[in-house]
Design a protein around this motif. Structure first.
Motif, mmCIF file in Angstrom:
data_model
loop_
_atom_site.group_PDB
_atom_site.id
_atom_site.type_symbol
_atom_site.label_atom_id
_atom_site.label_comp_id
_atom_site.label_asym_id
_atom_site.label_seq_id
_atom_site.Cartn_x
_atom_site.Cartn_y
_atom_site.Cartn_z
ATOM 1 N N LYS A 4 32.626 122.457 130.333
ATOM 2 C CA LYS A 4 33.430 122.146 131.523
ATOM 3 C C LYS A 4 34.788 122.852 131.536
ATOM 4 O O LYS A 4 35.567 122.667 132.453
ATOM 5 C CB LYS A 4 33.642 120.636 131.592
ATOM 6 C CG LYS A 4 32.397 119.939 132.062
ATOM 7 C CD LYS A 4 32.750 118.648 132.727
ATOM 8 C CE LYS A 4 31.503 118.020 133.320
ATOM 9 N NZ LYS A 4 31.697 116.609 133.619
ATOM 10 N N LEU A 30 19.511 119.969 142.788
ATOM 11 C CA LEU A 30 19.237 120.356 141.392
ATOM 12 C C LEU A 30 18.185 121.456 141.350
ATOM 13 O O LEU A 30 18.297 122.417 140.608
ATOM 14 C CB LEU A 30 18.735 119.150 140.596
ATOM 15 C CG LEU A 30 19.739 118.036 140.364
ATOM 16 C CD1 LEU A 30 19.113 116.936 139.520
ATOM 17 C CD2 LEU A 30 20.984 118.590 139.674
ATOM 18 N N ILE A 36 26.023 119.911 140.291
ATOM 19 C CA ILE A 36 26.727 118.785 140.911
ATOM 20 C C ILE A 36 27.195 117.870 139.787
ATOM 21 O O ILE A 36 26.486 117.681 138.797
ATOM 22 C CB ILE A 36 25.764 118.023 141.851
ATOM 23 C CG1 ILE A 36 25.598 118.797 143.168
ATOM 24 C CG2 ILE A 36 26.278 116.626 142.140
ATOM 25 C CD1 ILE A 36 24.519 118.235 144.039
ATOM 26 N N TRP A 37 28.357 117.350 139.931
ATOM 27 C CA TRP A 37 28.821 116.398 138.909
ATOM 28 C C TRP A 37 29.798 115.405 139.494
ATOM 29 O O TRP A 37 30.221 115.537 140.641
ATOM 30 C CB TRP A 37 29.403 117.138 137.699
ATOM 31 C CG TRP A 37 30.719 117.814 137.928
ATOM 32 C CD1 TRP A 37 31.926 117.310 137.592
ATOM 33 C CD2 TRP A 37 30.957 119.070 138.537
ATOM 34 N NE1 TRP A 37 32.909 118.177 137.945
ATOM 35 C CE2 TRP A 37 32.328 119.276 138.529
ATOM 36 C CE3 TRP A 37 30.130 120.050 139.096
ATOM 37 C CZ2 TRP A 37 32.915 120.416 139.050
ATOM 38 C CZ3 TRP A 37 30.714 121.182 139.620
ATOM 39 C CH2 TRP A 37 32.092 121.360 139.596
ATOM 40 N N HIS A 38 30.119 114.438 138.689
ATOM 41 C CA HIS A 38 31.025 113.374 139.081
ATOM 42 C C HIS A 38 30.576 112.734 140.381
ATOM 43 O O HIS A 38 31.326 112.668 141.357
ATOM 44 C CB HIS A 38 32.449 113.930 139.206
ATOM 45 C CG HIS A 38 33.455 112.967 138.663
ATOM 46 N ND1 HIS A 38 33.874 111.885 139.375
ATOM 47 C CD2 HIS A 38 34.071 112.883 137.456
ATOM 48 C CE1 HIS A 38 34.725 111.187 138.639
ATOM 49 N NE2 HIS A 38 34.858 111.774 137.465
ATOM 50 N N VAL A 39 29.350 112.252 140.334
ATOM 51 C CA VAL A 39 28.777 111.638 141.532
ATOM 52 C C VAL A 39 29.116 110.159 141.517
ATOM 53 O O VAL A 39 28.922 109.480 140.506
ATOM 54 C CB VAL A 39 27.251 111.818 141.562
ATOM 55 C CG1 VAL A 39 26.705 111.339 142.892
ATOM 56 C CG2 VAL A 39 26.875 113.263 141.308
ATOM 57 N N LYS A 40 29.674 109.659 142.606
ATOM 58 C CA LYS A 40 30.154 108.284 142.657
ATOM 59 C C LYS A 40 29.703 107.694 143.974
ATOM 60 O O LYS A 40 29.779 108.349 145.013
ATOM 61 C CB LYS A 40 31.685 108.318 142.610
ATOM 62 C CG LYS A 40 32.325 107.219 141.829
ATOM 63 C CD LYS A 40 33.814 107.533 141.804
ATOM 64 C CE LYS A 40 34.596 106.524 141.034
ATOM 65 N NZ LYS A 40 36.013 106.941 141.024
ATOM 66 N N ARG A 41 29.217 106.484 143.915
ATOM 67 C CA ARG A 41 28.797 105.843 145.157
ATOM 68 C C ARG A 41 29.975 105.141 145.798
ATOM 69 O O ARG A 41 30.732 104.451 145.129
ATOM 70 C CB ARG A 41 27.639 104.876 144.852
ATOM 71 C CG ARG A 41 27.247 104.040 145.971
ATOM 72 C CD ARG A 41 25.852 104.005 146.504
ATOM 73 N NE ARG A 41 24.774 104.885 146.151
ATOM 74 C CZ ARG A 41 23.960 105.352 147.112
ATOM 75 N NH1 ARG A 41 24.219 105.112 148.386
ATOM 76 N NH2 ARG A 41 22.936 106.052 146.785
ATOM 77 N N VAL B 73 28.900 106.108 137.329
ATOM 78 C CA VAL B 73 29.225 107.407 137.930
ATOM 79 C C VAL B 73 28.358 108.445 137.239
ATOM 80 O O VAL B 73 28.191 108.394 136.022
ATOM 81 C CB VAL B 73 30.719 107.751 137.699
ATOM 82 C CG1 VAL B 73 31.010 109.179 138.099
ATOM 83 C CG2 VAL B 73 31.626 106.797 138.472
ATOM 84 N N ILE B 74 27.804 109.373 138.034
ATOM 85 C CA ILE B 74 27.043 110.464 137.423
ATOM 86 C C ILE B 74 28.037 111.545 137.049
ATOM 87 O O ILE B 74 28.584 112.228 137.908
ATOM 88 C CB ILE B 74 25.969 111.019 138.387
ATOM 89 C CG1 ILE B 74 25.010 109.912 138.774
ATOM 90 C CG2 ILE B 74 25.227 112.184 137.738
ATOM 91 C CD1 ILE B 74 24.027 110.299 139.861
ATOM 92 N N LYS B 75 28.276 111.623 135.773
ATOM 93 C CA LYS B 75 29.276 112.582 135.319
ATOM 94 C C LYS B 75 28.759 114.004 135.495
ATOM 95 O O LYS B 75 29.461 114.889 135.939
ATOM 96 C CB LYS B 75 29.574 112.351 133.829
ATOM 97 C CG LYS B 75 30.895 111.642 133.537
ATOM 98 C CD LYS B 75 32.023 112.150 134.338
ATOM 99 C CE LYS B 75 33.358 112.027 133.650
ATOM 100 N NZ LYS B 75 34.450 112.164 134.614
ATOM 101 N N THR B 76 27.533 114.221 135.086
ATOM 102 C CA THR B 76 26.917 115.539 135.204
ATOM 103 C C THR B 76 25.456 115.340 135.569
ATOM 104 O O THR B 76 24.812 114.448 135.025
ATOM 105 C CB THR B 76 26.948 116.281 133.861
ATOM 106 O OG1 THR B 76 28.227 116.111 133.290
ATOM 107 C CG2 THR B 76 26.643 117.750 134.033
ATOM 108 N N ILE B 77 24.982 116.164 136.459
ATOM 109 C CA ILE B 77 23.544 116.138 136.700
ATOM 110 C C ILE B 77 23.042 117.572 136.775
ATOM 111 O O ILE B 77 23.560 118.394 137.499
ATOM 112 C CB ILE B 77 23.172 115.291 137.948
ATOM 113 C CG1 ILE B 77 21.651 115.274 138.147
ATOM 114 C CG2 ILE B 77 23.882 115.765 139.198
ATOM 115 C CD1 ILE B 77 21.184 114.134 139.021
ATOM 116 N N LEU B 83 24.161 112.768 132.735
ATOM 117 C CA LEU B 83 25.139 112.001 131.963
ATOM 118 C C LEU B 83 25.729 110.934 132.865
ATOM 119 O O LEU B 83 26.279 111.222 133.914
ATOM 120 C CB LEU B 83 26.243 112.917 131.426
ATOM 121 C CG LEU B 83 27.367 112.214 130.656
ATOM 122 C CD1 LEU B 83 26.841 111.610 129.370
ATOM 123 C CD2 LEU B 83 28.497 113.172 130.362
#
Lengths: 392, 102
Positions: A4, A30, A36-41, B73-77, B83
């Motif tokens: 990162k 994907l 994609i990262w840091h996915v938050k609802r 939270v999806i840190k990495t996908i 993660l």
């Protein structure tokens, strides 16, 4: 795991995505190899995620395909910072320029102080320093360190015993200790020392020559004190006689003091007048209607007007005018005598050479005439009575 | 049939050669760091994603993996890695016999 540390280099977007079937949208992303990262609802149909700026075009396409809506919340990373910086380029350039100037000025030599050097040496040093890069407006970068400067200066100047170099901010201070050279003796020709006035010898100190008088001997002007001929009588060696011969001499002085004197005394009344001075013109600004005093003392005070460090050619003048009265004053005989003796002594000391000393004083005669005290005083003085006489 | 034969062969080889299962087969490898992180390898996409619950599809009809917790939270996908961060409370395998999900 993903590295990162490169995120900030490439730049990324924080995107708020809303719509149905967001999980499928993510899976599709994907498959398309959109990172994609840091996915938050956030809500039932909204999520926040981050995506690389370089992937954004394909992300947009995919969003259209899945008919989800998105809003860019934030742009982060160096590319965006730079783009923003470009907008404020003028400001940043100005800031950098200002810092550069500040830095330059802080590294400039503003003042050079040379202490303890004679004017000639100071001039010489100033020129040498100029060659070494130490001059007003020069940059400290190009100047050697103090130790080297010290060494160079000491080597180049024989008359310097030691030179201290200190840098205090933008000021160079040189503390010079000059070699003391014995004063060159004047070349004097062969001579005797003779008396210049009537005196009784008290003491003598002869550096060169043969003393021909002794202590307590009375001498007349022109009488030989120290002979320049030394050695055997038939084949004498001629030298330049040198020394001091202390003799007791006498001075008779007259002094007169007026016992009745008039002096001015201030009555305590005063008034103030003010002027504004512009160049050499005085313009009164206050105190026009003042009563006139018969006798007066005026004390003037000039108050210069300053602007920061510079004195303006404009000044305030405050005149305080004191009313004075004439007072007649009568001294007693005792007071008058003291005054007269004091004055006479001062007068005599002014005439005598510096190393002379008054050892005794006697009042010979005292007389009061028409309110004036007349004194004649005899002073005993010890002074150097020797003077040169060339041997021909 | 061919697929199951391949599976069996793979299993047999892995056992005989003493190879780690996650390398040779598409078995999920799950790493947890306390309650803070779950790292899932060899997944096959998201099924549902909420703050309290995440369902992940596993490869080769191995069913789903359910992660429960809060503030997830999806840190990495990435295509095969995931993660998760948050407070993880439980992880559960859900086998479905239908083979195909959704």
């Amino acid at each position: 795991m993903k590295n990162k540390s490169m995120i900030h280099l490439t730049g990324y977007l924080t995107v708020k995505v809303s719509g149905r079937g967001l999980e499928r949208f993510i899976n599709a992303a994907l498959r398309e190899e959109i990172a994609i990262w840091h996915v938050k609802r956030l809500g039932t149909e909204t999520i926040v995620l981050r995506v690389y700026a370089k992937d954004f075009a394909s992300f947009q396409e995919l969003a259209a395909k899945f008919s989800v809506e998105f809003v860019i919340v934030d742009k982060s990373g160096i590319p965006f910072v730079l783009r923003r910086a470009k907008k404020n380029a003028g400001f940043i350039v100005g800031l950098l320029f200002g810092l550069a100037i500040l830095y330059l000025l802080a590294n400039m030599i503003w003042d050079i102080e040379i202490k303890g050097a004679s004017p000639e040496l100071e001039y010489k040093l100033t020129n040498q320093l100029k060659e070494l890069g130490v001059y007003k407006g020069g940059l400290k970068y190009f100047v050697d360190d103090p130790q080297t400067l010290q060494k160079t200066l000491t080597q180049n100047n024989e008359e310097i015993t030691w030179i201290g170099v200190t840098i205090d901010g933008t000021t160079y201070t040189f503390q010079v200790v000059e070699k003391e050279r014995p004063e060159e003796e004047e070349k004097t020709g062969p001579r005797h020392l003779i008396a210049k006035k009537e005196a009784v010898i008290v003491d003598y100190f002869i550096e060169k020559g043969e003393p021909v008088v002794s202590i307590n001997q009375f001498v007349r002007p022109g009488q030989m004190l120290v002979s320049g001929l030394i050695g055997k009588e038939d084949e004498p060696e001629i030298v330049s006689a040198k020394g001091k011969v202390w003799g007791k001499t006498w001075y008779k002085t007259e002094a007169a003091v007026n016992m009745k004197t008039k002096t001015l005394r201030l009555s305590g009344e005063s008034q103030v007048k003010r002027f504004l001075q512009i160049g050499s013109v005085k313009v009164p600004i206050a105190g026009f209607t003042l009563e006139q005093y018969n006798k007066k003392e005026v004390i003037e005070e000039v108050i210069p007007i300053q602007l920061l460090r510079w004195e303006l050619p404009i000044a305030m003048i405050e005149q305080t005018i004191y009313e004075a009265e004439e007072v007649e004053f009568l001294y007693s005989e005792e007071e008058a005598r003291n005054l007269a003796m004091e004055a006479a002594k001062k007068d005599l000391l002014r005439q005598l050479p510096k190393d002379a000393k008054i050892v005794d004083q006697k009042v010979l005669h005292e007389q009061v005439e028409n309110g004036t005290l007349k004194l004649s005083i005899l002073y005993d003085v010890i002074e150097d009575i020797a003077t040169e006489q060339l041997i021909r | 049939m061919a697929k199951s034969f391949r599976n069996k062969l793979q299993q047999w080889l892995t056992a005989k050669l003493d190879l780690p299962e996650d390398v040779t087969m598409d078995i999920p490898r799950i790493t947890m760091v306390g309650q803070l992180h779950v790292y899932i390898e060899n997944h096959n996409g998201l099924i549902s994603f909420k703050e309290t619950e995440i369902r992940v599809l596993l490869k080769d009809n191995q069913g789903q993996l359910l992660v429960k917790g809060h503030d997830l939270v999806i840190k990495t996908i990435l295509p095969e890695e995931l993660l998760l961060e948050g407070t993880i409370e439980q992880i559960k395998y859900i086998k479905d016999d239908q083979g195909e999900n959704r």
